[in-house]
Design an enzyme around this catalytic site. Structure first.
Site, mmCIF file in Angstrom:
data_model
loop_
_atom_site.group_PDB
_atom_site.id
_atom_site.type_symbol
_atom_site.label_atom_id
_atom_site.label_comp_id
_atom_site.label_asym_id
_atom_site.label_seq_id
_atom_site.Cartn_x
_atom_site.Cartn_y
_atom_site.Cartn_z
ATOM 1 N N CYS A 1 17.799 34.246 -11.620
ATOM 2 C CA CYS A 1 18.240 34.909 -10.393
ATOM 3 C C CYS A 1 18.088 36.420 -10.550
ATOM 4 O O CYS A 1 17.749 36.915 -11.619
ATOM 5 C CB CYS A 1 19.691 34.554 -10.087
ATOM 6 S SG CYS A 1 20.850 35.371 -11.206
ATOM 7 N N GLU B 1 -1.752 26.912 -6.592
ATOM 8 C CA GLU B 1 -1.965 28.113 -7.421
ATOM 9 C C GLU B 1 -2.754 29.170 -6.650
ATOM 10 O O GLU B 1 -3.687 29.794 -7.180
ATOM 11 C CB GLU B 1 -2.705 27.756 -8.728
ATOM 12 C CG GLU B 1 -2.070 26.637 -9.537
ATOM 13 C CD GLU B 1 -0.859 27.077 -10.353
ATOM 14 O OE1 GLU B 1 -0.396 28.236 -10.225
ATOM 15 O OE2 GLU B 1 -0.347 26.231 -11.111
ATOM 16 N N GLY C 1 9.611 24.252 -7.044
ATOM 17 C CA GLY C 1 9.252 23.066 -6.261
ATOM 18 C C GLY C 1 8.100 23.280 -5.297
ATOM 19 O O GLY C 1 7.939 22.512 -4.345
ATOM 20 N N SER D 1 9.267 31.107 -7.076
ATOM 21 C CA SER D 1 9.095 31.325 -8.512
ATOM 22 C C SER D 1 8.585 30.047 -9.167
ATOM 23 O O SER D 1 8.455 29.007 -8.506
ATOM 24 C CB SER D 1 10.438 31.710 -9.133
ATOM 25 O OG SER D 1 11.320 30.609 -9.057
HETATM 26 P P1 ADP Z 1 6.537 24.936 -8.963
HETATM 27 O O1 ADP Z 1 5.266 24.394 -8.397
HETATM 28 O O2 ADP Z 1 7.264 25.859 -8.007
HETATM 29 O O3 ADP Z 1 6.377 25.554 -10.324
HETATM 30 P P2 ADP Z 1 7.191 22.162 -9.351
HETATM 31 O O4 ADP Z 1 7.070 21.497 -8.010
HETATM 32 O O5 ADP Z 1 6.037 22.024 -10.299
HETATM 33 O O6 ADP Z 1 7.549 23.714 -9.137
HETATM 34 O O7 ADP Z 1 8.465 21.608 -10.132
HETATM 35 C C1 ADP Z 1 9.735 21.532 -9.558
HETATM 36 C C2 ADP Z 1 10.581 20.682 -10.503
HETATM 37 O O8 ADP Z 1 10.804 21.405 -11.718
HETATM 38 C C3 ADP Z 1 11.991 20.354 -10.035
HETATM 39 O O9 ADP Z 1 12.016 19.238 -9.179
HETATM 40 C C4 ADP Z 1 12.702 20.041 -11.349
HETATM 41 O O10 ADP Z 1 12.504 18.706 -11.711
HETATM 42 C C5 ADP Z 1 11.961 20.882 -12.379
HETATM 43 N N1 ADP Z 1 12.707 22.052 -12.878
HETATM 44 C C6 ADP Z 1 12.648 22.502 -14.166
HETATM 45 N N2 ADP Z 1 13.398 23.618 -14.321
HETATM 46 C C7 ADP Z 1 13.964 23.892 -13.122
HETATM 47 C C8 ADP Z 1 14.851 24.941 -12.622
HETATM 48 N N3 ADP Z 1 15.310 25.916 -13.424
HETATM 49 N N4 ADP Z 1 15.210 24.905 -11.323
HETATM 50 C C9 ADP Z 1 14.760 23.909 -10.529
HETATM 51 N N5 ADP Z 1 13.928 22.911 -10.927
HETATM 52 C C10 ADP Z 1 13.520 22.891 -12.197
HETATM 53 ZN ZN ZN Z 2 21.450 33.962 -12.966
#
Ligand code: ADP
Ligand code: ZN
Length: 206
Positions: free
Chosen positions: A191, A103, A34, A30
């Site tokens: 979740c 992406e 990360g 999602s």
């Molecule tokens: P993605 O590419 O999956 O969108 P990113 O790698 O850009 O994710 O970002 C991950 C980072 O987002 C985490 O290390 C944390 O700092 C931040 N973050 C913000 N909201 C959340 C969340 N609800 N759960 C986990 N990480 C989050």
């Molecule tokens: Zn929840």
């Protein structure tokens, strides 16, 4: 909680490398799970190993054609913006060893044939992307990429409602667009229990 499910393919990747073959790695999850962080980590390690790396991301919005991929935590890596798969393949350097794609959900279906071709010609291909849209529907071409990949990593965020393992990107504003580009303030990680598939549901902001 998520750690117990974590599976690291490092050993298998090392064996594959010794065979001299290429392969496909896919990172899905999602928003905020990360994916970009993990992609950037793998790309940085490849560069430290002095491998030739190229990174691509789709141009989805003129405002975001910046030549970088970035994680929500601020990690960055140079990247080449491309309009589609054909443009990416035209930009591939012959002796590149590692091809990163962020992406991935915004690519056209020919991406499947393209990554197969790159892997078959000995390159390591790493694709990161959203596996579901904000309604929880599989986001093509990611499901197909999962099918053809040698290695798959599913990343999870933390549910902002209950602290559980988040597998969904909840849209918190009303919109008809499948994706609100670059609008991470319009989504939150949730979740299965806290996810509301329809953004106009009155229970969304409970
Ligand atoms: P993605 O590419 O999956 O969108 P990113 O790698 O850009 O994710 O970002 C991950 C980072 O987002 C985490 O290390 C944390 O700092 C931040 N973050 C913000 N909201 C959340 C969340 N609800 N759960 C986990 N990480 C989050
Ligand atoms: Zn929840």
């Amino acid at each position: 909680m998520v750690e117990e499910f974590a599976f690291d393919n490092t050993e298998e990747r090392r064996k594959t490398r010794q065979n001299g073959a290429g392969w496909i790695e896919v990172i899905v999850g999602s928003m905020f799970s990360g994916k970009s962080e993990e992609l950037i980590r793998r790309l940085n390690r490849a560069r430290i190993a002095r491998q030739k790396v190229q990174v691509f991301k789709p141009v989805i919005d003129a405002r975001y054609s910046v030549e970088q991929i970035a994680s929500h935590s601020g990690h960055k890596h140079d990247s080449i913006p491309v309009a589609n798969t054909a443009e990416m393949m035209a930009a591939i350097i012959d002796d590149v060893q590692v091809v990163g794609i962020d992406e991935g959900q915004f690519f056209d279906m020919p991406i499947l044939e393209a990554v197969n071709e790159l892997a078959s010609s000995g390159k390591r291909v790493i694709v990161a992307g959203l596996d579901q849209d904000y309604t929880g529907k599989p986001f093509e071409p990611m499901p197909q990429l999962l099918s053809i990949a040698e290695f798959i990593t599913k990343t999870h965020a933390i549910c902002v409602k209950c602290g559980g393992t988040a597998n969904y990107s909840q849209r918190t504003v009303e919109s008809d667009a499948r994706v609100e580009v670059g609008a991470s303030d319009k989504y939150e990680a949730r979740c299965r229990k806290c996810f509301v598939p329809h953004a106009d549901s009155p229970t969304l902001h409970d």
